[in-house]
Design an enzyme around this catalytic site. Structure first.
Site, PDB file in Angstrom:
ATOM      1  N   ASP A  80       0.823  -1.127   0.020  1.00  0.00           N
ATOM      2  CA  ASP A  80      -0.024  -0.138  -0.071  1.00  0.00           C
ATOM      3  C   ASP A  80       0.847   1.028  -0.114  1.00  0.00           C
ATOM      4  O   ASP A  80       1.428   1.730   0.982  1.00  0.00           O
ATOM      5  CB  ASP A  80      -0.973  -0.092   1.110  1.00  0.00           C
ATOM      6  N   LYS A 130       2.743  11.288  -4.071  1.00  0.00           N
ATOM      7  CA  LYS A 130       1.559  10.290  -4.628  1.00  0.00           C
ATOM      8  C   LYS A 130       0.818  11.265  -5.403  1.00  0.00           C
ATOM      9  O   LYS A 130      -0.048  10.926  -6.353  1.00  0.00           O
ATOM     10  CB  LYS A 130       0.907   9.307  -3.638  1.00  0.00           C
ATOM     11  N   GLU A 161      -7.346   0.277  -4.738  1.00  0.00           N
ATOM     12  CA  GLU A 161      -7.459   0.118  -3.036  1.00  0.00           C
ATOM     13  C   GLU A 161      -8.598  -0.318  -2.451  1.00  0.00           C
ATOM     14  O   GLU A 161      -8.507  -1.324  -1.387  1.00  0.00           O
ATOM     15  CB  GLU A 161      -6.882   1.642  -2.278  1.00  0.00           C
ATOM     16  N   ASP A 165     -13.015   4.775   1.429  1.00  0.00           N
ATOM     17  CA  ASP A 165     -11.612   4.776   1.411  1.00  0.00           C
ATOM     18  C   ASP A 165     -10.950   6.284   1.577  1.00  0.00           C
ATOM     19  O   ASP A 165     -10.893   6.725   0.437  1.00  0.00           O
ATOM     20  CB  ASP A 165     -10.991   3.797   0.668  1.00  0.00           C
TER      21      ASP A 165
END
Length: 516
Positions: free
Chosen positions: A12, A74, A151, A182
């Protein structure tokens, strides 16, 4: 280091924290602790002198040396260069991400033996350039990236296994329709999934790659800055170190407010000290607009999936930012049910990625498969062309958003003028009917067409969108027997030659730092 066979790990790669997981001898996912003994590693890189540091020490340095620290890379995946330079050097975001991945790989190798293969998770709403950049980051870190998996999908796989509504063969005892909410440190996704037997099917997904816990931190930090300025008549906004300190205090206060009704904040700047209290109610009011954006997205996904709240059997929370009480309260109000917090908010995604690695290994070795996963694309894919009647740009959608993957579509186009020497296919992602607000994916060019080719010669364009979210494009001119497999010349991310150059540079760095 021991000589165990290479282990497939799930990673992750988070905006604020990253996690590595593997399957133990019983097939149970476990989190690998890093060299510092922690389950999570801050996704932060410190560039200092002729070395770099990744993780906890880099995060500590951010308050003192913000100009030397790369955070939230990211969010910038898919861009040509990271927004900050270090010692006069510009780095693509995927290079910074590769430094984080190398740290994760190295630490895991100390516990598990050689690490070569990995499944890396990405937000479901990541577009193709961001997915490609993530794969490139893995390659730069010396990893064979078997797949990039969404994810929420990874979290749902981990949930099904851990909660036991799947049997030993990975088959569900009853049909479940799960909404996965999420909310991580820097990105937000919501997906609706149906689990029926051994089939995990994503019905619809949406999200925002620029919405996450750090935006809640920023709101609170701005509030604290305003209080400080009102109290001491000093504006800290122009001091990067001060702003970094306010952000850290805001993050700590946010965490406190997840457990208590109020938080005390003590901040010193320019010789002045402020001691103030923030209540949970104040924090919720300051950030209500951010929560509302997630609520809007949820309802959009339900509409896209063609279902209502009454069809949802579970609401699953994933991501560290879902610890904020406002999230659970909003979801309970919307759904009429208490959201499920049974999974570790920090570890679930990596666990699901490790389990998906087992699925991929079974497919490659003809082992009995545990589950089958059907994902969807989060953005439409199309060809940007010119409409003959108007001369304006027109987006010819080839694969609509939320199409089950893999998906293949072929459409016919025509050459524009007589005798043109090549055919260029402009590939875009998202956007409206005219191509506005789309993401350019690349230009595919077929060169050296036969001379004298008349205008209007048919060109068949084929899109192949794979289950891993990777796109392939091919073209065929049937009337002249010319077929070409097209390679995308990407408009974003690293070119093949640049990737090779950076790969050589990274090898030099790792060698110099004795990290291999």
């Amino acid at each position: 280091m021991n000589d165990k066979p290479s282990t497939i790990v799930g990673i992750d790669l988070g905006t604020t924290f990253s996690v590595v997981a593997y399957l133990d001898a019983s097939g149970i996912p476990r989190t690998v602790t890093n060299a510092e003994g922690d389950l999570t590693t801050p996704s932060v890189v410190l560039f200092d002198e002729n070395e770099f540091v990744v993780g906890k020490e880099a995060a500590k340095a951010a308050a003192l040396f913000p100009d030397k620290v790369a955070e939230f890379a990211k969010r910038e995946m898919g861009k040509p260069l990271f927004s900050k330079t270090f010692q006069g050097q510009s780095f693509p975001p995927e290079v910074i991400q590769s430094l984080i991945l190398e740290k994760l790989k190295r630490d895991a190798s100390e516990k598990l033996g050689p690490i070569k293969q990995a499944v890396i998770t990405v937000p479901a709403y990541f577009n193709e350039p961001k997915r490609r950049a993530t794969q490139d980051a893995g390659r730069l870190a010396g990893l064979d990236v078997l797949a990039v998996i969404n994810e929420p999908t990874a979290a749902a796989i981990a949930f099904g296994v851990s909660e036991g509504f799947l049997n030993s063969q990975g088959e569900s005892q009853r049909t479940e329709t799960i909404l996965v909410y999420d909310l991580g440190g820097g990105t937000f996704d919501v997906s609706v999934m149906r689990i029926d037997g051994k089939h995990y099917e994503v019905l619809a997904t949406d999200g925002n790659v620029m919405l996450g816990g750090i935006d809640w931190d920023m709101c609170l930090a701005k509030h604290l800055v305003d209080r400080f300025a009102d109290e001491h008549l000093i504006d800290p906004c122009q001091d990067p170190k001060a702003m970094s300190r306010f952000m850290r205090e805001a993050e700590e206060a946010k965490r406190t407010l997840s457990a208590r009704s109020q938080a005390n904040v003590l901040i010193e700047f320019a010789g002045s000290v402020m001691l103030t209290t923030v209540t949970r109610g104040e924090f919720d009011d300051l950030t209500a607009h951010l929560l509302e954006r997630t609520r809007f997205t949820i309802n959009k996904v339900l509409k896209d999936a063609g279902i209502g709240w009454s069809d949802i059997t579970r609401v699953l929370l994933v991501g560290g930012s879902t610890r904020m009480p406002q999230v659970g309260q909003m979801l309970q109000q919307q759904s009429g049910r208490v959201a499920d917090r049974s999974l570790s908010a920090d570890e679930a995604v990596a666990h699901g990625a490790a389990l998906y690695g087992k699925i991929l290994h079974a497919q490659q070795t003809d082992e009995p498969q545990t589950v089958r996963v059907t994902n969807v694309n989060s953005h439409s894919l199309g060809v940007l062309g010119i409409e003959k009647t108007t001369g304006r740009h027109r987006n010819r959608v080839m694969i609509p958003r939320n199409s089950p993957l893999p998906s293949t579509h072929t459409a016919q186009f025509e050459t524009h003028t007589a005798g043109q020497p090549n055919v260029a296919v402009q590939v875009i992602e998202g956007g409206d009917s005219s191509g506005q607000n789309s993401t350019p994916i690349g230009k595919c060019v077929v060169h050296d067409l036969p001379p004298g080719l008349p205008a209007g010669t048919p060109v068949l364009v084929k899109f192949q969108y794979n289950a891993d979210g990777m796109l392939g494009v091919a073209a065929n001119l049937p009337t002249v027997g010319l077929t070409a497999q097209l390679r995308i010349q990407r408009k974003s991310g690293l070119s093949d030659s640049a990737l090779i150059d950076w790969n050589d540079k990274m090898k030099e760095i790792y060698s110099a730092l004795d990290l291999d």
